[in-house]
Design a protein around this motif. Structure first.
Motif, mmCIF file in Angstrom:
data_model
loop_
_atom_site.group_PDB
_atom_site.id
_atom_site.type_symbol
_atom_site.label_atom_id
_atom_site.label_comp_id
_atom_site.label_asym_id
_atom_site.label_seq_id
_atom_site.Cartn_x
_atom_site.Cartn_y
_atom_site.Cartn_z
ATOM 1 N N ARG A 136 0.825 -1.213 0.000
ATOM 2 C CA ARG A 136 0.000 0.000 0.000
ATOM 3 C C ARG A 136 0.862 1.267 0.000
ATOM 4 N NH1 ARG A 136 -2.264 -1.685 3.932
ATOM 5 N NH2 ARG A 136 -1.364 -0.288 5.478
ATOM 6 N N SER A 137 2.015 1.176 0.649
ATOM 7 C CA SER A 137 2.862 2.364 0.808
ATOM 8 C C SER A 137 3.417 2.872 -0.519
ATOM 9 C CB SER A 137 4.034 2.056 1.736
ATOM 10 O OG SER A 137 4.999 1.243 1.069
ATOM 11 N N GLY A 138 3.515 1.978 -1.502
ATOM 12 C CA GLY A 138 4.115 2.383 -2.767
ATOM 13 C C GLY A 138 5.631 2.483 -2.691
ATOM 14 N N LEU A 139 6.199 2.288 -1.517
ATOM 15 C CA LEU A 139 7.647 2.380 -1.372
ATOM 16 C C LEU A 139 8.335 1.121 -1.883
ATOM 17 C CD1 LEU A 139 8.006 3.872 2.216
ATOM 18 C CD2 LEU A 139 8.669 4.957 0.091
ATOM 19 N N PHE A 140 7.640 -0.005 -1.706
ATOM 20 C CA PHE A 140 8.272 -1.287 -2.012
ATOM 21 C C PHE A 140 7.472 -2.059 -3.057
ATOM 22 C CE2 PHE A 140 9.275 -0.216 2.413
ATOM 23 C CZ PHE A 140 10.649 -0.212 2.348
ATOM 24 N N ARG A 141 8.195 -2.824 -3.842
ATOM 25 C CA ARG A 141 7.564 -3.763 -4.773
ATOM 26 C C ARG A 141 7.859 -5.153 -4.254
ATOM 27 N NH1 ARG A 141 9.540 -6.261 -9.333
ATOM 28 N NH2 ARG A 141 11.402 -4.942 -9.372
ATOM 29 N N LEU A 142 6.794 -5.863 -3.891
ATOM 30 C CA LEU A 142 6.960 -7.188 -3.299
ATOM 31 C C LEU A 142 7.262 -8.211 -4.386
ATOM 32 C CD1 LEU A 142 3.898 -6.936 -0.929
ATOM 33 C CD2 LEU A 142 6.270 -6.971 -0.207
ATOM 34 N N LEU A 143 8.278 -8.991 -4.167
ATOM 35 C CA LEU A 143 8.625 -10.023 -5.137
ATOM 36 C C LEU A 143 7.814 -11.284 -4.865
ATOM 37 C CD1 LEU A 143 12.476 -9.461 -5.201
ATOM 38 C CD2 LEU A 143 10.782 -8.658 -6.833
ATOM 39 N N ARG A 198 -1.332 -7.678 14.588
ATOM 40 C CA ARG A 198 -1.103 -6.802 13.443
ATOM 41 C C ARG A 198 -0.145 -5.664 13.793
ATOM 42 N NH1 ARG A 198 -4.878 -7.941 9.624
ATOM 43 N NH2 ARG A 198 -4.417 -6.019 8.529
ATOM 44 N N GLN A 199 -0.178 -5.265 15.086
ATOM 45 C CA GLN A 199 0.677 -4.140 15.477
ATOM 46 C C GLN A 199 2.160 -4.485 15.356
ATOM 47 O OE1 GLN A 199 -0.438 -1.112 15.866
ATOM 48 N NE2 GLN A 199 -2.484 -1.941 15.482
ATOM 49 N N ILE A 200 2.488 -5.767 15.489
ATOM 50 C CA ILE A 200 3.885 -6.185 15.334
ATOM 51 C C ILE A 200 4.356 -5.822 13.925
ATOM 52 C CG2 ILE A 200 5.417 -8.190 15.160
ATOM 53 C CD1 ILE A 200 3.840 -9.537 17.342
ATOM 54 N N ALA A 201 3.531 -6.180 12.949
ATOM 55 C CA ALA A 201 3.889 -5.888 11.554
ATOM 56 C C ALA A 201 3.980 -4.382 11.320
ATOM 57 C CB ALA A 201 2.856 -6.511 10.615
ATOM 58 N N HIS A 202 2.994 -3.634 11.861
ATOM 59 C CA HIS A 202 3.005 -2.177 11.649
ATOM 60 C C HIS A 202 4.263 -1.546 12.257
ATOM 61 C CE1 HIS A 202 -0.881 -2.601 9.985
ATOM 62 N NE2 HIS A 202 -1.598 -2.528 11.101
ATOM 63 N N ARG A 203 4.645 -2.031 13.450
ATOM 64 C CA ARG A 203 5.815 -1.445 14.120
ATOM 65 C C ARG A 203 7.100 -1.749 13.354
ATOM 66 N NH1 ARG A 203 4.610 -4.079 19.470
ATOM 67 N NH2 ARG A 203 6.866 -4.261 19.659
ATOM 68 N N GLN A 240 14.859 7.526 6.491
ATOM 69 C CA GLN A 240 15.112 8.426 7.634
ATOM 70 C C GLN A 240 13.882 9.269 7.962
ATOM 71 O OE1 GLN A 240 17.985 8.689 5.094
ATOM 72 N NE2 GLN A 240 18.376 6.747 6.134
ATOM 73 N N GLU A 241 12.714 8.759 7.573
ATOM 74 C CA GLU A 241 11.457 9.441 7.886
ATOM 75 C C GLU A 241 10.557 8.470 8.637
ATOM 76 O OE1 GLU A 241 9.733 10.357 4.137
ATOM 77 O OE2 GLU A 241 11.359 11.680 3.549
ATOM 78 N N PRO A 242 9.667 8.988 9.468
ATOM 79 C CA PRO A 242 8.768 8.069 10.168
ATOM 80 C C PRO A 242 7.799 7.382 9.217
ATOM 81 C CG PRO A 242 8.152 10.347 10.574
ATOM 82 C CD PRO A 242 9.439 10.382 9.814
ATOM 83 N N GLY A 243 7.486 6.132 9.490
ATOM 84 C CA GLY A 243 6.480 5.428 8.703
ATOM 85 C C GLY A 243 5.088 5.750 9.215
ATOM 86 N N ILE A 244 4.062 5.361 8.464
ATOM 87 C CA ILE A 244 2.697 5.727 8.862
ATOM 88 C C ILE A 244 1.824 4.498 9.131
ATOM 89 C CG2 ILE A 244 2.562 8.036 7.888
ATOM 90 C CD1 ILE A 244 1.224 5.165 5.894
ATOM 91 N N PHE A 245 2.467 3.321 9.204
ATOM 92 C CA PHE A 245 1.659 2.113 9.376
ATOM 93 C C PHE A 245 0.971 2.061 10.746
ATOM 94 C CE2 PHE A 245 5.183 0.429 6.507
ATOM 95 C CZ PHE A 245 4.498 0.767 5.364
ATOM 96 N N GLN A 246 1.524 2.728 11.748
ATOM 97 C CA GLN A 246 0.888 2.698 13.078
ATOM 98 C C GLN A 246 -0.111 3.833 13.279
ATOM 99 O OE1 GLN A 246 3.706 1.517 16.478
ATOM 100 N NE2 GLN A 246 5.093 2.237 14.882
ATOM 101 N N THR A 247 -0.299 4.660 12.252
ATOM 102 C CA THR A 247 -1.259 5.762 12.403
ATOM 103 C C THR A 247 -2.687 5.238 12.247
ATOM 104 O OG1 THR A 247 -1.116 6.255 10.051
ATOM 105 C CG2 THR A 247 0.350 7.490 11.515
ATOM 106 N N ARG A 248 -3.668 6.108 12.512
ATOM 107 C CA ARG A 248 -5.070 5.717 12.400
ATOM 108 C C ARG A 248 -5.822 6.707 11.510
ATOM 109 N NH1 ARG A 248 -7.418 4.515 18.140
ATOM 110 N NH2 ARG A 248 -8.458 2.781 17.129
ATOM 111 N N ILE A 249 -6.942 6.269 11.042
ATOM 112 C CA ILE A 249 -7.743 7.106 10.142
ATOM 113 C C ILE A 249 -9.152 7.233 10.708
ATOM 114 C CG2 ILE A 249 -8.801 7.219 7.843
ATOM 115 C CD1 ILE A 249 -6.289 5.783 6.768
ATOM 116 N N ALA A 250 -9.606 8.467 10.839
ATOM 117 C CA ALA A 250 -10.994 8.710 11.263
ATOM 118 C C ALA A 250 -11.846 8.849 10.007
ATOM 119 C CB ALA A 250 -11.078 9.974 12.098
#
Lengths: 241, 426
Positions: free
Chosen positions: B58-65, B137-142, B153-163
């Protein structure tokens, strides 16, 4: 009793001969003249054949084929140019052993399937009827409009741009302030004979990607009036975000 | 002689033509190829790896092989840089490799994660991540956020939430979910509730509600207790609260005497100030990341368009000139772009971004349902929006260049009005 033998004295030609004293300076003059002739033969063509001063080329893109879009309307999504027509990919030969457990695919088969899938997807893509461009544009154009620019350098820019890909994992800051310079030397047939990174970006991921972009690019042969310039002096490419 | 040669060389150099220069800009960004090796140990490891794979995708940063293409036998090669045959991972195109081993201790799942830099055959990151099984799931997000940080060198957003607003049989309700749409929690239960906005600290949401029966007004709800209390009840209606980056004030739209304007209020309460005073409608405020300007929608020129102004209401500048219905501005965390939804000539709303400096508009969505209400992830690398492309309105994420759309909610009655929450701890 010893007989007096005529004595042979070896002298340097440059030292002059006391019997013919005018020969030394004459030789020096002759050598100097030869040097001048050789130097003239080497440098004069360069001086006389000097290309006209070039203005800095304006970046030009191939203009897409299409109808100009009303500037009052919101833009359409910039689409990739349509793929060149290619022979339909042959479907993988059906396995004779249709029954039984599924066979593990070899890497070769997986690659062929992936390529066939990509070709099918390309064929299935419908051309965008609303694609913006110019009626005199090119089917492979990538932009709706273009500024006037030096044709050859515009072509070089377009071809390198097609390979100008940076990895997603660089920081936003590095991507936003990306700045690197590479000088490429182009042969008469368009091959990039040498490239020198004169100003690295400071990030090895990016530098690696820029070198790869240069290596992947195939350029057209330069026009005769530019051939010597881009071969001997090279072409400086400033990569920006 | 030597001097003569030097002079000749100098003359020759001076005679060289000037080297031509071209500038190339507009780099395409390509996802980084990463291999997630099948985890060893407890089966929970596979569940964690699935969540991680979805985050990376989802992040678009990585292409999964594709794991089916892997040449190495992950079980045999071990998980240290000295035992891994990196040439086998290079051969399948991997630039990065993740290995994991899971174990269960009581109700706690522990996963030993390692990240390798394949071209350099070295370990980049290692750590043991643990969580109760219910919060697997939080293990994966962390770990995913740590991987993002290791590269960018930037924070990731996987642990954030969406209202967001969830359609229910009792009307539109405010809900909050993880950044991948999982673990939704409904915070309100009656009336019509709209436009959630994260309050400073990320522990409360402001939202607009018709709960007092006299037009929409602003309320706030505590995420932990779900207690609701009024925030702004002035005017015929007050809606669309957005909080300044420094967290000391908020802007909102309010209607008084049939004139809708943007207002500013201290968060601790006190005198509110009207920022706009045009005869048209001024709504949908969005702060610039430096807190010095506010983007908003106004129809003062005849059609709804995006404008910006200084926070004292001065220096109003029109930003969009194309299209005749542009709305819902969202200023990017980097400050260079404003995302908005605009109605095109086919009378369908789609997402666009406008460059604040140049005014150039780029289109993110096209010919795929109705697409509205963009909201930026706090790192500016992703947007969430609502789309009807899969049927009912659902939340989707997309990259700022319009690529990699991914559906994150599948609410039976639909989801909309997303607001991406702050980074963890902010």
């Amino acid at each position: 009793m010893t007989e007096a033998r005529p004595q042979t004295v070896y002298r340097s030609l440059l030292g002059g001969d006391p019997r013919i004293g005018w020969l030394g300076p004459g030789l020096l003059l002759a050598i100097a003249l030869h040097v001048l002739v050789v130097a003239a033969a080497f440098f004069l063509p360069r001086l006389l054949d000097r290309p006209h001063a070039l203005r800095k080329p304006v970046i030009a893109h191939l203009v897409a084929l299409g109808k100009p879009r009303d500037s009052q309307l919101l833009p359409r999504k910039e689409s990739e140019p349509p793929a060149a027509a290619s022979a339909p990919a042959k479907p993988a030969a059906p396995s004779k052993a249709a029954s039984g457990p599924p066979r593990q695919l070899s890497r070769q088969e997986m690659m062929e399937r992936a390529l066939a899938g990509a070709a099918r997807r390309t064929q299935d893509e419908k051309p965008d009827p609303e694609r913006a461009g110019q009626e005199t544009g090119s089917p492979s154009g990538t932009a709706a409009s273009a500024e006037e620019g030096e044709k050859y350098f515009g072509e070089v820019e377009d071809r390198i741009h097609a390979n100008y890909v940076v990895p997603s994992v660089i920081s936003e800051r590095e991507r936003l302030y990306l700045s690197a310079t590479v000088v490429i030397y182009i042969g008469r047939d368009g091959s990039i004979v040498k490239h020198v990174m004169t100003k690295p970006s400071g990030n090895s991921f990016i530098d690696q990607a820029l070198v790869l972009a240069i290596q992947r690019t195939r350029l057209p042969a330069p026009p005769a009036e530019l051939a010597r310039l881009v071969r001997d002096e090279g072409l400086e490419i400033n990569f920006k975000p | 002689m030597k001097r003569l040669l030097l002079l000749a060389l100098a003359a020759g150099t001076a005679a060289h033509a000037q080297r031509p220069t071209i500038d190339i800009s507009g780099a395409r960004v390509q996802a980084y190829p990463i291999a997630l090796a099948p985890p060893s140990g407890a089966p929970d490891g596979s569940d964690v790896m699935d969540v991680l794979a979805a985050d990376f995708d989802r992040s678009g940063l990585f292409r999964l092989l594709d794991p089916r293409s892997f040449l190495a036998d992950p079980a045999k090669e071990g998980s240290s840089a000295s035992t891994i045959d990196f040439s086998k991972w290079t051969a399948v195109g991997a630039q990065a490799l993740v290995k994991a081993a899971a174990k269960v201790e009581g109700d706690t799942v522990k996963v030993d994660f390692r990240l390798f830099d394949v071209p350099h055959a070295s370990e980049m990151l290692r750590g043991e991540y643990s969580a109760p099984r219910a919060a697997l799931r939080q293990i994966a997000h962390r770990f995913g956020d740590d991987v993002v940080r290791a590269f960018t060198q930037e924070p990731g957003i996987f642990q954030t939430r969406i209202a967001y607003v969830r359609e229910t049989e009792n009307g539109k309700q405010i809900a909050v979910a993880d950044s991948d749409g999982y673990a939704p929690q409904q915070l309100t239960s009656g009336s019509i509730n709209l436009l959630p906005a994260w309050m400073p600290g990320g522990r409360s949401l402001a939202f607009s509600s018709f709960r007092n029966g006299a037009g929409a007004h602003l309320y706030q709800v505590d995420l932990a207790t779900r207690a609701v209390q009024p925030l702004v009840t002035m005017g015929d209606f007050a809606t669309g609260a957005v909080f300044s980056p420094d967290g000391i004030r908020f802007a909102f739209s309010a209607s008084q005497a049939e004139n809708t304007d943007i207002w500013l209020s201290p968060i601790e309460g006190g005198a509110v100030r009207r920022l706009t005073d045009s005869r048209g409608i001024d709504i949908s405020a969005s702060w610039s990341p430096d807190g010095k300007r506010i983007a908003f929608v106004s129809d003062r020129a005849g059609s709804p368009q995006i404008y910006t102004m200084a926070i004292d209401g001065s220096d109003v500048r029109r930003v969009t000139f194309q299209g005749n219905y542009n709305q819902e501005p969202a200023w990017s965390p980097k400050g260079d772009l404003i995302a908005f939804s605009g109605r095109d000539e086919h009378r369908v709303f789609d997402l666009y971004v406008v460059n604040v400096q140049t005014g150039k508009v780029g289109r993110l969505t096209q010919s795929e349902g109705t697409n509205e209400k963009p909201s930026w992830a706090p790192n500016g690398r992703l947007l969430v929006f609502s789309s009807t492309r899969s049927g009912k309105k659902q939340l989707w994420t997309i990259l700022p260049d319009g690529s990699n759309p991914r559906q994150i909610t599948n609410d039976p009655r639909g989801a909309s009005d997303a607001a991406w929450g702050p980074l963890a701890g902010k």
